[in-house]
Design a protein around this motif. Structure first.
Motif, mmCIF file in Angstrom:
data_model
loop_
_atom_site.group_PDB
_atom_site.id
_atom_site.type_symbol
_atom_site.label_atom_id
_atom_site.label_comp_id
_atom_site.label_asym_id
_atom_site.label_seq_id
_atom_site.Cartn_x
_atom_site.Cartn_y
_atom_site.Cartn_z
ATOM 1 N N GLU A 45 33.226 7.188 6.520
ATOM 2 C CA GLU A 45 32.535 6.449 7.583
ATOM 3 C C GLU A 45 33.259 5.148 7.903
ATOM 4 O OE1 GLU A 45 30.003 7.367 9.415
ATOM 5 O OE2 GLU A 45 29.611 9.257 8.374
ATOM 6 N N ILE A 46 33.755 4.488 6.869
ATOM 7 C CA ILE A 46 34.490 3.232 7.083
ATOM 8 C C ILE A 46 35.783 3.500 7.831
ATOM 9 C CG2 ILE A 46 35.742 1.377 5.907
ATOM 10 C CD1 ILE A 46 33.605 1.696 3.627
ATOM 11 N N ARG A 47 36.520 4.539 7.411
ATOM 12 C CA ARG A 47 37.830 4.820 8.012
ATOM 13 C C ARG A 47 37.725 5.255 9.469
ATOM 14 N NH1 ARG A 47 40.476 7.277 2.535
ATOM 15 N NH2 ARG A 47 41.633 5.385 1.977
ATOM 16 N N GLU A 48 36.569 5.741 9.867
ATOM 17 C CA GLU A 48 36.374 6.063 11.286
ATOM 18 C C GLU A 48 36.336 4.804 12.143
ATOM 19 O OE1 GLU A 48 33.043 8.463 12.208
ATOM 20 O OE2 GLU A 48 33.693 10.173 10.998
ATOM 21 N N ARG A 49 36.090 3.666 11.503
ATOM 22 C CA ARG A 49 35.845 2.436 12.264
ATOM 23 C C ARG A 49 36.894 1.352 12.047
ATOM 24 N NH1 ARG A 49 31.380 5.111 10.703
ATOM 25 N NH2 ARG A 49 29.630 5.234 12.176
ATOM 26 N N VAL A 50 37.394 1.215 10.836
ATOM 27 C CA VAL A 50 38.379 0.169 10.529
ATOM 28 C C VAL A 50 39.431 0.743 9.593
ATOM 29 C CG1 VAL A 50 36.759 -1.759 10.831
ATOM 30 C CG2 VAL A 50 37.019 -0.704 8.562
ATOM 31 N N SER A 51 40.545 0.045 9.496
ATOM 32 C CA SER A 51 41.646 0.523 8.642
ATOM 33 C C SER A 51 41.587 -0.062 7.238
ATOM 34 C CB SER A 51 42.995 0.179 9.285
ATOM 35 O OG SER A 51 43.114 -1.225 9.468
ATOM 36 N N ASP A 52 40.856 -1.141 7.057
ATOM 37 C CA ASP A 52 40.855 -1.795 5.747
ATOM 38 C C ASP A 52 39.536 -2.515 5.518
ATOM 39 O OD1 ASP A 52 41.906 -2.438 3.296
ATOM 40 O OD2 ASP A 52 43.079 -4.143 4.025
ATOM 41 N N VAL A 53 39.245 -2.749 4.258
ATOM 42 C CA VAL A 53 38.076 -3.519 3.842
ATOM 43 C C VAL A 53 38.550 -4.593 2.870
ATOM 44 C CG1 VAL A 53 35.947 -3.446 2.463
ATOM 45 C CG2 VAL A 53 36.391 -1.681 4.183
ATOM 46 N N ASP A 54 38.130 -5.816 3.104
ATOM 47 C CA ASP A 54 38.567 -6.926 2.260
ATOM 48 C C ASP A 54 37.714 -7.106 1.011
ATOM 49 O OD1 ASP A 54 40.755 -8.030 3.944
ATOM 50 O OD2 ASP A 54 39.126 -8.261 5.381
ATOM 51 N N ALA A 55 36.427 -6.752 1.095
ATOM 52 C CA ALA A 55 35.542 -6.967 -0.052
ATOM 53 C C ALA A 55 34.278 -6.137 0.102
ATOM 54 C CB ALA A 55 35.176 -8.447 -0.176
ATOM 55 N N VAL A 56 33.640 -5.899 -1.031
ATOM 56 C CA VAL A 56 32.313 -5.301 -1.081
ATOM 57 C C VAL A 56 31.361 -6.380 -1.589
ATOM 58 C CG1 VAL A 56 30.858 -3.552 -2.175
ATOM 59 C CG2 VAL A 56 33.209 -2.989 -1.516
ATOM 60 N N VAL A 57 30.258 -6.578 -0.882
ATOM 61 C CA VAL A 57 29.278 -7.601 -1.241
ATOM 62 C C VAL A 57 27.938 -6.917 -1.489
ATOM 63 C CG1 VAL A 57 28.002 -9.612 -0.389
ATOM 64 C CG2 VAL A 57 30.464 -9.427 0.028
ATOM 65 N N LEU A 58 27.289 -7.265 -2.597
ATOM 66 C CA LEU A 58 26.048 -6.614 -2.990
ATOM 67 C C LEU A 58 24.846 -7.529 -2.840
ATOM 68 C CD1 LEU A 58 27.292 -4.932 -6.298
ATOM 69 C CD2 LEU A 58 27.314 -3.985 -3.973
ATOM 70 N N THR A 59 23.788 -6.996 -2.226
ATOM 71 C CA THR A 59 22.526 -7.742 -2.249
ATOM 72 C C THR A 59 21.866 -7.620 -3.615
ATOM 73 O OG1 THR A 59 21.171 -5.884 -1.433
ATOM 74 C CG2 THR A 59 22.143 -7.385 0.226
ATOM 75 N N HIS A 60 22.011 -6.448 -4.254
ATOM 76 C CA HIS A 60 21.527 -6.251 -5.621
ATOM 77 C C HIS A 60 22.051 -4.906 -6.116
ATOM 78 C CE1 HIS A 60 18.525 -4.138 -3.200
ATOM 79 N NE2 HIS A 60 18.024 -3.558 -4.281
ATOM 80 N N THR A 61 21.776 -4.586 -7.373
ATOM 81 C CA THR A 61 22.463 -3.462 -8.002
ATOM 82 C C THR A 61 21.567 -2.260 -8.293
ATOM 83 O OG1 THR A 61 22.196 -4.592 -10.142
ATOM 84 C CG2 THR A 61 24.313 -4.864 -9.000
ATOM 85 N N HIS A 62 20.508 -2.046 -7.535
ATOM 86 C CA HIS A 62 19.776 -0.789 -7.656
ATOM 87 C C HIS A 62 20.685 0.359 -7.232
ATOM 88 C CE1 HIS A 62 15.437 -2.558 -7.658
ATOM 89 N NE2 HIS A 62 15.829 -2.246 -8.875
ATOM 90 N N SER A 63 20.491 1.528 -7.848
ATOM 91 C CA SER A 63 21.430 2.642 -7.694
ATOM 92 C C SER A 63 21.613 3.102 -6.250
ATOM 93 C CB SER A 63 20.989 3.817 -8.563
ATOM 94 O OG SER A 63 19.694 4.271 -8.186
ATOM 95 N N ASP A 64 20.561 3.028 -5.432
ATOM 96 C CA ASP A 64 20.693 3.488 -4.050
ATOM 97 C C ASP A 64 21.574 2.569 -3.211
ATOM 98 O OD1 ASP A 64 18.534 1.697 -4.477
ATOM 99 O OD2 ASP A 64 17.607 2.239 -2.575
ATOM 100 N N HIS A 65 21.805 1.366 -3.701
ATOM 101 C CA HIS A 65 22.664 0.410 -2.996
ATOM 102 C C HIS A 65 24.112 0.446 -3.484
ATOM 103 C CE1 HIS A 65 19.475 -2.051 -0.886
ATOM 104 N NE2 HIS A 65 18.762 -1.310 -1.715
ATOM 105 N N VAL A 66 24.333 0.905 -4.718
ATOM 106 C CA VAL A 66 25.663 0.750 -5.327
ATOM 107 C C VAL A 66 26.337 2.057 -5.721
ATOM 108 C CG1 VAL A 66 25.050 -1.553 -6.164
ATOM 109 C CG2 VAL A 66 24.769 0.432 -7.683
ATOM 110 N N GLY A 67 25.723 3.205 -5.447
ATOM 111 C CA GLY A 67 26.323 4.470 -5.854
ATOM 112 C C GLY A 67 27.720 4.696 -5.299
ATOM 113 N N ASN A 68 28.000 4.167 -4.117
ATOM 114 C CA ASN A 68 29.315 4.346 -3.485
ATOM 115 C C ASN A 68 30.285 3.200 -3.768
ATOM 116 O OD1 ASN A 68 28.584 6.778 -2.219
ATOM 117 N ND2 ASN A 68 27.774 5.716 -0.425
ATOM 118 N N VAL A 69 29.900 2.262 -4.615
ATOM 119 C CA VAL A 69 30.738 1.074 -4.827
ATOM 120 C C VAL A 69 32.127 1.449 -5.328
ATOM 121 C CG1 VAL A 69 31.084 -0.913 -6.348
ATOM 122 C CG2 VAL A 69 28.962 -0.683 -5.108
ATOM 123 N N SER A 70 32.201 2.258 -6.376
ATOM 124 C CA SER A 70 33.509 2.563 -6.970
ATOM 125 C C SER A 70 34.416 3.262 -5.970
ATOM 126 C CB SER A 70 33.327 3.420 -8.221
ATOM 127 O OG SER A 70 32.653 2.687 -9.230
#
Length: 200
Positions: A45-70
């Motif tokens: 989904e990201i690559r459809e829109r931009v070529s790069d990401v500078d950082a990942v920022v978390l509001t909190h670490t519940h699993s539904d928010h962070v499963g795709n972090v790695s």
């Protein structure tokens, strides 16, 4: 520019926001993913829109928010920022009242426990944009407090603190679940404060 990468996904995920400069390839603005979500191909989904990401920022670490972090962090070689530097997914700490640059705007990080101890909201006065995580939602809903680390009184105090910081120029509120609010978003936060006090 804010895009919900999880829009329409019928899986166990939070909303996942790509925050990019309004002008493509603007060297002065960082492209950031706020909460990469869970159980969908966020990298594609990201690559459809931009070529790069500078950082990942978390509001909190519940699993539904962070499963795709790695997956996102590895695909774009992007460091992960969150409130708790001891969490296994977090590379760098964001402290209360820090400024976090996303999409060309400075966002004030506001520590807002009550739903989870490491919860942060992010508010940019210049753009009038709030990332509320799971603190408050559209139509006066508010974050659950029946999970581990949940505490209704702390949640109410966090909503009150956020209201004190928000000014009349708030234009958009992007929440961890449900629709974003682009019409009188402050009223939705006020309604959440009232509901959190009145509901059992």
């Amino acid at each position: 520019m804010v895009t919900n990468l999880a829009q329409g996904k019928q899986v166990f995920t939070s909303n996942a926001f790509l925050v990019a400069p309004d002008v493509p390839d603007d060297a002065d603005g960082r492209t950031v993913v706020v909460d990469p979500g869970n159980e969908f191909d966020a990298v594609a989904e990201i690559r459809e829109r931009v070529s790069d990401v500078d950082a990942v920022v978390l509001t909190h670490t519940h699993s539904d928010h962070v499963g795709n972090v790695s997956a996102v962090s590895e695909a774009f070689d992007a460091d992960v920022w969150g409130f708790d530097p001891d969490h296994e997914l977090v590379d760098h700490a964001i402290a209360d009242d820090d400024l976090v640059e996303m999409g060309g705007y400075d966002y004030l990080a506001v520590h807002t426990p009550g739903h989870k101890d490491d919860h942060l909201c992010f508010y940019a006065r210049d753009s009038g944009v709030l990332f509320a995580g799971d603190l408050v939602f559209a139509n006066g809903s508010f974050g659950r407090t029946d999970l581990a680390e949940g505490d209704r009184e702390r949640l109410i105090a966090s909503i009150d603190r956020l209201l004190d910081l928000l000014d009349g120029d708030l234009r958009e509120m992007h929440t961890g679940h449900g629709p974003s609010v682009t019409r009188e978003p402050r009223r939705h936060v006020e309604a959440a404060a009232e509901a959190a006090r009145s509901m059992p």
